[in-house]
Design an enzyme around this catalytic site. Structure first.
Site, PDB file in Angstrom:
ATOM      1  N   SER A   1       0.868  -1.190   0.000  1.00  0.00           N
ATOM      2  CA  SER A   1       0.000   0.000   0.000  1.00  0.00           C
ATOM      3  C   SER A   1       0.894   1.225   0.000  1.00  0.00           C
ATOM      4  O   SER A   1       1.516   1.549   1.022  1.00  0.00           O
ATOM      5  CB  SER A   1      -0.902   0.002   1.237  1.00  0.00           C
TER       6      SER A   1
ATOM      7  N   LYS B   1      -7.018   2.025  -2.679  1.00  0.00           N
ATOM      8  CA  LYS B   1      -6.598   1.551  -1.356  1.00  0.00           C
ATOM      9  C   LYS B   1      -6.542   2.698  -0.350  1.00  0.00           C
ATOM     10  O   LYS B   1      -6.926   2.531   0.811  1.00  0.00           O
ATOM     11  CB  LYS B   1      -5.227   0.868  -1.447  1.00  0.00           C
TER      12      LYS B   1
ATOM     13  N   LYS C   1       0.716   5.313   8.223  1.00  0.00           N
ATOM     14  CA  LYS C   1       1.359   5.541   6.926  1.00  0.00           C
ATOM     15  C   LYS C   1       0.317   5.742   5.834  1.00  0.00           C
ATOM     16  O   LYS C   1       0.436   6.647   5.005  1.00  0.00           O
ATOM     17  CB  LYS C   1       2.276   4.357   6.604  1.00  0.00           C
TER      18      LYS C   1
END
Length: 295
Positions: free
Chosen positions: A96, A171, A239
């Protein structure tokens, strides 16, 4: 069956690689400081010195590493994948990472003679173990069709969103929704608990109504049972929300709920919770309330 290089054997990567081995593919990976997982070794997975060596022996290379710089290092660093890439090799990044660098990575892999697919996943450790991941794909139509048989071994819902980078954009959107829903579940259960209600009964009732969700089911249970061992670590969700907030600044877009969830994750990290499961966001809210769910 294909010869596959799989780089990134973390919480989710290990079971994903295991499914590919069970399906009859030959797998190699990069040798790390710690020993190769015994279950993977028993199924025939082999270790090689570096990503270049992995690429030299693989028709397909899959990366499943934590962040954008990690993907860049694996693909383009010294002894990286690009230096050993076979002609027409398929590179599938299932990490990701940021959408814009993904487009640049795709361009560089194609210039080197390969095909690039971004295919980040959702479903956590359970989805990886059960080969039930949702996989969001950014690729050419040709790249998607080439990758599909491999992705179907690891996932249940596989959707081509669009061209390169579109999978990563999807995502990021997924991680916004997941973070805010986890926070909502935590706030609801905290409210019910401090008001004196039986939170197990509250969750059971909510699962039968409009508030029902996979997150209420899975993470609501984690919160009540206080099982915060990671299926997906807070620091990784931080993140992902950083990617969302950086993208929002570029798009001149306000994401106030996302920013709030990020601050709660940061509060967890500041109290030693970076490696907690992301359902541990509850603990930051409990500190603010001076109340623990179920007490």
């Amino acid at each position: 069956m294909s010869k596959i290089g799989f780089i990134g054997l973390g919480i989710m990567g290990r079971p994903m690689a295991g499914h590919l081995l069970d399906a009859g593919h030959e797998l190699v990976t990069v040798k790390r400081d710690k020993p190769l997982d015994q279950a993977l070794a028993d199924k025939g997975m082999q270790e090689l010195a570096d990503p270049k060596a992995v690429a030299e022996q693989s028709e397909i290379i899959i990366t499943m590493v934590p962040d954008t710089p990690d993907v860049e290092q694996v693909l383009f660093g010294e002894d990286g994948v690009v230096h050993g890439l076979q002609k027409d090799a398929l590179v599938i990044d299932m990490s990701s990472i940021a959408p814009m660098p993904t487009q640049e990575f795709a361009r560089r892999i194609e210039e080197a003679g390969g095909e690039y697919v971004d295919a980040p996943v959702s479903g956590g450790e359970g989805g990886a173990i059960n080969a039930a991941l949702t996989i969001m794909v950014g690729a050419t139509e040709k790249g998607f069709e080439r990758a599909r048989p491999v992705l179907e071994v690891m996932g249940k819902t596989i959707t081509r969103i669009g061209g390169h980078g579109a999978g990563q954009t999807c995502k990021v959107a997924n991680q916004i929704v997941v973070a805010l829903t986890i926070e909502a579940v935590a706030e609801g259960l905290l409210f019910a608990s401090k008001a004196g209600a039986d939170v197990e009964k509250v969750r059971e009732s909510l699962l039968g109504g409009l508030a029902s969700s996979k997150i209420l089911d899975v993470h609501g249970e984690r919160m009540i049972k206080r099982t915060f061992d990671p299926g997906f670590k807070i620091k990784l969700h931080q993140k992902d929300l950083n990617l969302a907030l950086e993208g929002a600044r570029t798009l001149n877009l306000s994401l106030p709920g996302t920013a709030n969830a990020q601050q709660l994750f940061q509060a967890c990290a500041a109290n030693g919770g970076a490696d907690w499961d992301h359902s541990g966001i509850l603990r930051a809210l409990e500190k603010l309330a001076d109340h623990e769910v179920g007490q």
